[in-house]
Design a protein around this motif. Structure first.
Motif, PDB file in Angstrom:
ATOM      1  N   VAL A 199       0.814  -1.215   0.000  1.00  0.00           N
ATOM      2  CA  VAL A 199       0.000   0.000   0.000  1.00  0.00           C
ATOM      3  C   VAL A 199       0.852   1.272   0.000  1.00  0.00           C
ATOM      4  CG1 VAL A 199      -1.615   1.375   1.398  1.00  0.00           C
ATOM      5  CG2 VAL A 199      -2.091  -1.034   0.929  1.00  0.00           C
ATOM      6  N   PRO A 200       1.894   1.387   0.853  1.00  0.00           N
ATOM      7  CA  PRO A 200       2.695   2.617   0.818  1.00  0.00           C
ATOM      8  C   PRO A 200       3.345   2.884  -0.538  1.00  0.00           C
ATOM      9  CG  PRO A 200       3.127   1.395   2.836  1.00  0.00           C
ATOM     10  CD  PRO A 200       2.324   0.484   1.948  1.00  0.00           C
ATOM     11  N   ALA A 201       3.845   1.829  -1.195  1.00  0.00           N
ATOM     12  CA  ALA A 201       4.492   2.013  -2.491  1.00  0.00           C
ATOM     13  C   ALA A 201       3.484   2.436  -3.558  1.00  0.00           C
ATOM     14  CB  ALA A 201       5.205   0.731  -2.915  1.00  0.00           C
ATOM     15  N   VAL A 202       2.277   1.855  -3.534  1.00  0.00           N
ATOM     16  CA  VAL A 202       1.245   2.278  -4.487  1.00  0.00           C
ATOM     17  C   VAL A 202       0.855   3.728  -4.209  1.00  0.00           C
ATOM     18  CG1 VAL A 202      -1.079   1.858  -5.367  1.00  0.00           C
ATOM     19  CG2 VAL A 202       0.384  -0.080  -4.767  1.00  0.00           C
ATOM     20  N   GLY A 203       0.754   4.089  -2.928  1.00  0.00           N
ATOM     21  CA  GLY A 203       0.458   5.473  -2.592  1.00  0.00           C
ATOM     22  C   GLY A 203       1.520   6.431  -3.112  1.00  0.00           C
ATOM     23  N   ALA A 204       2.800   6.014  -3.047  1.00  0.00           N
ATOM     24  CA  ALA A 204       3.889   6.855  -3.567  1.00  0.00           C
ATOM     25  C   ALA A 204       3.761   7.037  -5.070  1.00  0.00           C
ATOM     26  CB  ALA A 204       5.233   6.234  -3.210  1.00  0.00           C
ATOM     27  N   ILE A 205       3.344   5.979  -5.783  1.00  0.00           N
ATOM     28  CA  ILE A 205       3.130   6.074  -7.231  1.00  0.00           C
ATOM     29  C   ILE A 205       2.030   7.095  -7.525  1.00  0.00           C
ATOM     30  CG2 ILE A 205       2.260   4.832  -9.255  1.00  0.00           C
ATOM     31  CD1 ILE A 205       3.615   2.315  -8.121  1.00  0.00           C
ATOM     32  N   LEU A 206       0.953   7.027  -6.773  1.00  0.00           N
ATOM     33  CA  LEU A 206      -0.155   7.952  -6.986  1.00  0.00           C
ATOM     34  C   LEU A 206       0.261   9.388  -6.702  1.00  0.00           C
ATOM     35  CD1 LEU A 206      -3.019   5.822  -5.395  1.00  0.00           C
ATOM     36  CD2 LEU A 206      -2.787   6.422  -7.802  1.00  0.00           C
ATOM     37  N   LYS A 207       1.029   9.574  -5.652  1.00  0.00           N
ATOM     38  CA  LYS A 207       1.495  10.925  -5.329  1.00  0.00           C
ATOM     39  C   LYS A 207       2.368  11.482  -6.436  1.00  0.00           C
ATOM     40  CE  LYS A 207       3.648  13.585  -1.614  1.00  0.00           C
ATOM     41  NZ  LYS A 207       4.278  13.525  -0.263  1.00  0.00           N
ATOM     42  N   ASP A 208       3.257  10.652  -6.985  1.00  0.00           N
ATOM     43  CA  ASP A 208       4.123  11.095  -8.077  1.00  0.00           C
ATOM     44  C   ASP A 208       3.322  11.404  -9.340  1.00  0.00           C
ATOM     45  OD1 ASP A 208       6.334  10.832  -6.468  1.00  0.00           O
ATOM     46  OD2 ASP A 208       6.907   8.855  -7.237  1.00  0.00           O
ATOM     47  N   ALA A 209       2.153  10.754  -9.484  1.00  0.00           N
ATOM     48  CA  ALA A 209       1.320  10.965 -10.668  1.00  0.00           C
ATOM     49  C   ALA A 209       0.369  12.146 -10.510  1.00  0.00           C
ATOM     50  CB  ALA A 209       0.523   9.694 -10.968  1.00  0.00           C
ATOM     51  N   GLY A 210       0.487  12.892  -9.410  1.00  0.00           N
ATOM     52  CA  GLY A 210      -0.340  14.086  -9.249  1.00  0.00           C
ATOM     53  C   GLY A 210      -1.602  13.875  -8.448  1.00  0.00           C
ATOM     54  N   PHE A 211      -1.647  12.822  -7.629  1.00  0.00           N
ATOM     55  CA  PHE A 211      -2.815  12.563  -6.794  1.00  0.00           C
ATOM     56  C   PHE A 211      -2.526  12.970  -5.350  1.00  0.00           C
ATOM     57  CE2 PHE A 211      -3.836  10.012 -10.421  1.00  0.00           C
ATOM     58  CZ  PHE A 211      -5.214   9.929 -10.459  1.00  0.00           C
ATOM     59  N   LEU A 212      -3.591  13.360  -4.653  1.00  0.00           N
ATOM     60  CA  LEU A 212      -3.517  13.712  -3.243  1.00  0.00           C
ATOM     61  C   LEU A 212      -4.348  12.730  -2.432  1.00  0.00           C
ATOM     62  CD1 LEU A 212      -4.132  17.574  -3.436  1.00  0.00           C
ATOM     63  CD2 LEU A 212      -1.947  16.459  -2.981  1.00  0.00           C
ATOM     64  N   LEU A 213      -3.848  12.353  -1.262  1.00  0.00           N
ATOM     65  CA  LEU A 213      -4.615  11.502  -0.362  1.00  0.00           C
ATOM     66  C   LEU A 213      -5.675  12.349   0.336  1.00  0.00           C
ATOM     67  CD1 LEU A 213      -5.135   8.825   1.098  1.00  0.00           C
ATOM     68  CD2 LEU A 213      -3.347   9.466   2.735  1.00  0.00           C
TER      69      LEU A 213
END
Length: 338
Positions: free
Chosen positions: A141-155
């Motif tokens: 989950v943390p690594a997928v979250g990092a991918i999303l953050k790099d792609a311009g997504f916010l939690l």
């Protein structure tokens, strides 16, 4: 006719029409059955049950070109055009995400709406979806979250009483467009009090798939869990997914399902979903799957709690009869032996 009996009669007629409209492989309802229903009631129920795309193509040819039907049909058509455009945007983000997940060798997979649309329905547009769902092993989950953050997504998190960690569900939205949503799940059973009884995370998904050899079984189990443990059968669309997945199961798939069903601890949910599909749609493929399951706990009482009418009536639950039955089933899920 008493008010109670009239309510039951109208819901019975409406229920049959909705089931005919929700099944992508069934013939459409008779025009007389549709015209006998109040137009707004019919279209409100179609919207609630998530079956607008299928209903649109079935109703277009049988409803008269006189008010209020053209206005109602045009509103559905406009919503579907917007939904299809939104789906294309989501698919582009999903492809980017999947590529990054594969490159890093993460234990994560896209599930539910987008996958169901392409794998279970002959017309992908028959299964609308409004977000991308990713099921990841908790360690990934943390690594997928990092991918999303790099792609311009916010939690996205609530300022108070945020239950993301407890529910094992994170919501990620685009910085420039918060209508673009990716949900990152550690488990598709979000209720912590239920998860210790029935769980469906990445490990269970992989078990259902037979390490990738039986994808149809994984789709089927995902649909079952989504309908019965993620939600409370509140839309026909959820059970249409179960039906479409059951229709894809081969005899080899069913044998594999038999070998892993008790490992997944979800026999109760599978039986109740198949019972409802048979009651709502009369689907022979689903009946065959149900009858082919190896003898085990039958859960007779629990299987009678959620009825055909309880599903249909979720759109207009007079007296809260549907709500009480579906919440009673959730209670049984928490205490039933597995």
């Amino acid at each position: 006719m008493s008010a109670s009996n009239e309510h039951q009669s109208q819901n019975g007629d409406l229920g049959q029409v909705l089931c005919d409209l929700a099944d992508p492989q069934a013939e459409g309802p008779f025009a007389d059955a549709c015209l006998a229903l109040p137009p707004k009631q019919l279209f409100d129920a179609i919207l609630h049950h998530g079956i607008e795309p299928i209903a649109l193509r079935k109703l277009t040819g049988i409803l008269p070109q006189e008010p209020p039907y053209p206005t109602l049909i045009d509103a559905v058509r406009e919503r579907q055009l917007l939904a299809n455009a939104h789906a294309l945007v989501l698919e582009a983000h999903a492809l980017q995400l999947t590529t990054a997940i594969d490159a890093q060798g993460l234990n994560a997979v896209i599930v539910k709406g987008q996958v169901f649309a392409k794998a279970l329905y002959d017309r992908a547009s028959d299964r609308p979806f409004t977000d991308v769902d990713v099921l990841a092993h908790p360690a990934s989950v943390p690594a997928v979250g990092a991918i999303l953050k790099d792609a311009g997504f916010l939690l996205y998190q609530k300022q108070m009483f945020d239950n993301s960690a407890r529910n094992m569900e994170q919501k990620w939205v685009r910085e420039d467009n918060q209508n673009i949503l990716i949900e990152l799940h550690g488990n598709l059973v979000h209720y912590a009090s239920l998860r210790w009884r029935v769980s469906f995370g990445h490990d269970e998904y992989w078990t259902a798939s037979g390490d990738g050899d039986f994808p149809n079984v994984a789709y089927f189990m995902t649909a079952v869990i989504h309908a019965s443990a993620g939600h409370k059968f509140h839309r026909l669309q959820l059970l249409a997914d179960v039906m479409q997945a059951a229709r894809k199961l081969t005899e080899e798939d069913i044998r594999h399902l038999n070998t892993v069903l008790d490992m997944l601890r979800a026999r109760l949910e599978v039986l109740v979903c198949l019972d409802l599909v048979c009651a709502l749609f009369g689907d022979e493929a689903s009946r065959h799957v149900r009858d082919s399951l190896s003898p085990g706990r039958e859960y007779g009482f629990a299987r009678g709690l959620v009825t055909r009418d309880a599903v249909i009536d979720t759109w207009n639950d007079a007296g809260h009869r549907s709500r009480m039955r579906r919440h009673a089933f959730r209670w049984v899920q928490r205490v039933a032996p597995r």
